[in-house]
Design a protein around this motif. Structure first.
Motif, PDB file in Angstrom:
ATOM      1  N   SER A 179      56.367  31.681  33.876  1.00  0.00           N
ATOM      2  CA  SER A 179      55.631  31.109  32.799  1.00  0.00           C
ATOM      3  C   SER A 179      54.166  30.686  33.450  1.00  0.00           C
ATOM      4  O   SER A 179      53.258  30.577  32.561  1.00  0.00           O
ATOM      5  N   SER A 180      54.049  30.637  34.899  1.00  0.00           N
ATOM      6  CA  SER A 180      52.515  30.330  35.099  1.00  0.00           C
ATOM      7  C   SER A 180      51.830  31.174  35.438  1.00  0.00           C
ATOM      8  O   SER A 180      50.548  31.173  35.907  1.00  0.00           O
ATOM      9  N   TYR A 181      52.125  32.482  35.045  1.00  0.00           N
ATOM     10  CA  TYR A 181      51.361  33.824  35.539  1.00  0.00           C
ATOM     11  C   TYR A 181      50.954  34.413  34.382  1.00  0.00           C
ATOM     12  O   TYR A 181      51.976  34.554  33.320  1.00  0.00           O
ATOM     13  N   SER A 182      49.933  34.990  34.260  1.00  0.00           N
ATOM     14  CA  SER A 182      49.445  35.856  33.006  1.00  0.00           C
ATOM     15  C   SER A 182      50.092  37.321  33.793  1.00  0.00           C
ATOM     16  O   SER A 182      50.135  37.406  34.949  1.00  0.00           O
ATOM     17  N   LEU A 183      50.086  38.321  32.787  1.00  0.00           N
ATOM     18  CA  LEU A 183      50.842  39.489  33.334  1.00  0.00           C
ATOM     19  C   LEU A 183      50.295  40.569  32.600  1.00  0.00           C
ATOM     20  O   LEU A 183      49.544  40.422  31.627  1.00  0.00           O
ATOM     21  N   ALA A 184      50.474  41.627  33.236  1.00  0.00           N
ATOM     22  CA  ALA A 184      49.618  42.943  32.939  1.00  0.00           C
ATOM     23  C   ALA A 184      50.612  44.186  33.148  1.00  0.00           C
ATOM     24  O   ALA A 184      51.324  44.272  33.959  1.00  0.00           O
ATOM     25  N   TRP A 185      50.344  45.245  32.263  1.00  0.00           N
ATOM     26  CA  TRP A 185      51.151  46.600  32.765  1.00  0.00           C
ATOM     27  C   TRP A 185      49.527  47.790  33.149  1.00  0.00           C
ATOM     28  O   TRP A 185      48.572  47.401  32.346  1.00  0.00           O
ATOM     29  N   PHE A 186      49.833  48.074  34.329  1.00  0.00           N
ATOM     30  CA  PHE A 186      48.490  49.013  34.623  1.00  0.00           C
ATOM     31  C   PHE A 186      49.391  50.527  34.694  1.00  0.00           C
ATOM     32  O   PHE A 186      50.668  50.463  34.721  1.00  0.00           O
ATOM     33  N   ARG A 187      48.481  51.631  34.890  1.00  0.00           N
ATOM     34  CA  ARG A 187      49.165  52.855  35.198  1.00  0.00           C
ATOM     35  C   ARG A 187      48.158  53.568  36.089  1.00  0.00           C
ATOM     36  O   ARG A 187      46.974  53.391  36.068  1.00  0.00           O
ATOM     37  N   GLN A 188      48.973  54.732  36.739  1.00  0.00           N
ATOM     38  CA  GLN A 188      47.979  55.401  37.661  1.00  0.00           C
ATOM     39  C   GLN A 188      48.731  56.893  37.458  1.00  0.00           C
ATOM     40  O   GLN A 188      49.791  57.241  37.891  1.00  0.00           O
ATOM     41  N   ALA A 189      47.865  57.736  37.175  1.00  0.00           N
ATOM     42  CA  ALA A 189      48.253  59.182  37.085  1.00  0.00           C
ATOM     43  C   ALA A 189      47.507  59.629  38.636  1.00  0.00           C
ATOM     44  O   ALA A 189      46.673  59.159  39.117  1.00  0.00           O
ATOM     45  N   PRO A 190      48.401  61.113  38.796  1.00  0.00           N
ATOM     46  CA  PRO A 190      47.829  61.457  40.165  1.00  0.00           C
ATOM     47  C   PRO A 190      46.429  61.789  40.120  1.00  0.00           C
ATOM     48  O   PRO A 190      45.825  62.455  39.459  1.00  0.00           O
ATOM     49  N   GLY A 191      45.600  61.440  41.261  1.00  0.00           N
ATOM     50  CA  GLY A 191      44.230  61.714  41.332  1.00  0.00           C
ATOM     51  C   GLY A 191      43.342  60.816  40.632  1.00  0.00           C
ATOM     52  O   GLY A 191      42.297  61.033  40.681  1.00  0.00           O
ATOM     53  N   GLN A 192      43.981  59.804  40.056  1.00  0.00           N
ATOM     54  CA  GLN A 192      43.292  58.786  39.144  1.00  0.00           C
ATOM     55  C   GLN A 192      43.288  57.517  39.491  1.00  0.00           C
ATOM     56  O   GLN A 192      44.294  57.037  40.360  1.00  0.00           O
ATOM     57  N   GLU A 193      42.491  56.649  39.386  1.00  0.00           N
ATOM     58  CA  GLU A 193      42.358  55.250  39.617  1.00  0.00           C
ATOM     59  C   GLU A 193      43.586  54.562  38.791  1.00  0.00           C
ATOM     60  O   GLU A 193      43.675  54.870  37.760  1.00  0.00           O
ATOM     61  N   ARG A 194      44.002  53.537  39.234  1.00  0.00           N
ATOM     62  CA  ARG A 194      44.900  52.560  38.477  1.00  0.00           C
ATOM     63  C   ARG A 194      44.166  51.934  37.473  1.00  0.00           C
ATOM     64  O   ARG A 194      42.808  51.504  37.594  1.00  0.00           O
ATOM     65  N   GLU A 195      44.608  51.918  36.347  1.00  0.00           N
ATOM     66  CA  GLU A 195      44.108  51.265  35.058  1.00  0.00           C
ATOM     67  C   GLU A 195      44.726  50.537  34.049  1.00  0.00           C
ATOM     68  O   GLU A 195      45.861  50.720  34.176  1.00  0.00           O
ATOM     69  N   LEU A 196      44.054  49.551  33.597  1.00  0.00           N
ATOM     70  CA  LEU A 196      44.762  48.301  32.810  1.00  0.00           C
ATOM     71  C   LEU A 196      45.284  49.309  31.601  1.00  0.00           C
ATOM     72  O   LEU A 196      44.207  49.863  30.843  1.00  0.00           O
TER      73      LEU A 196
END
Length: 125
Positions: free
Chosen positions: A30-47
């Motif tokens: 509960s002390s952490y904010s959370l997120a999902w990222f994704r990364q496609a081949p050859g691309q940068e990781r994005e929120l």
């Protein structure tokens, strides 16, 4: 140390839905904010989406707005990503991440302290 374990990825046809889960252990979730990222081949990781402490505030990438929903259950130490109306361009490895500093995470991957190992989402057109 916080351990994050994602699940729920898989192969789905365009227009279908998936629900990703990320279970945390080792720290006070509960002390952490959370997120999902994704990364496609050859691309940068994005929120993709982020959720604040307590779950009151959320934010989404433009590509996810109206189709994806992030939620958290602190009692279960779990963050979810409901993905509807999936498109071929959603194909990527999806990662959950936690931030102990900000009330809601940023779009900058380096600001997150812990990461899961990722789960593959493949959308066939």
């Amino acid at each position: 140390q916080m351990r994050l374990v994602e699940s729920g990825g898989g192969l789905v046809q365009a227009g279908g839905s998936l629900r990703l889960s990320c279970v945390a252990s080792g720290r006070i979730f509960s002390s952490y904010s959370l997120a999902w990222f994704r990364q496609a081949p050859g691309q940068e990781r994005e929120l993709v989406a982020a959720i604040s402490l307590g779950g009151r505030n959320t934010k989404y990438a433009d590509s996810a707005k109206g189709r994806f929903a992030i939620s958290r259950d602190d009692a279960k130490s779990t963050v979810y990503l409901q993905m509807n109306n999936l498109k071929a361009e959603d194909t990527a490895v999806y990662y959950c991440a936690s931030d102990p500093v900000r009330s809601i995470g940023s779009g900058w991957p380096a600001s997150y302290q812990y990461w899961g190992q990722g789960t593959q989402v493949t959308v066939s057109s």
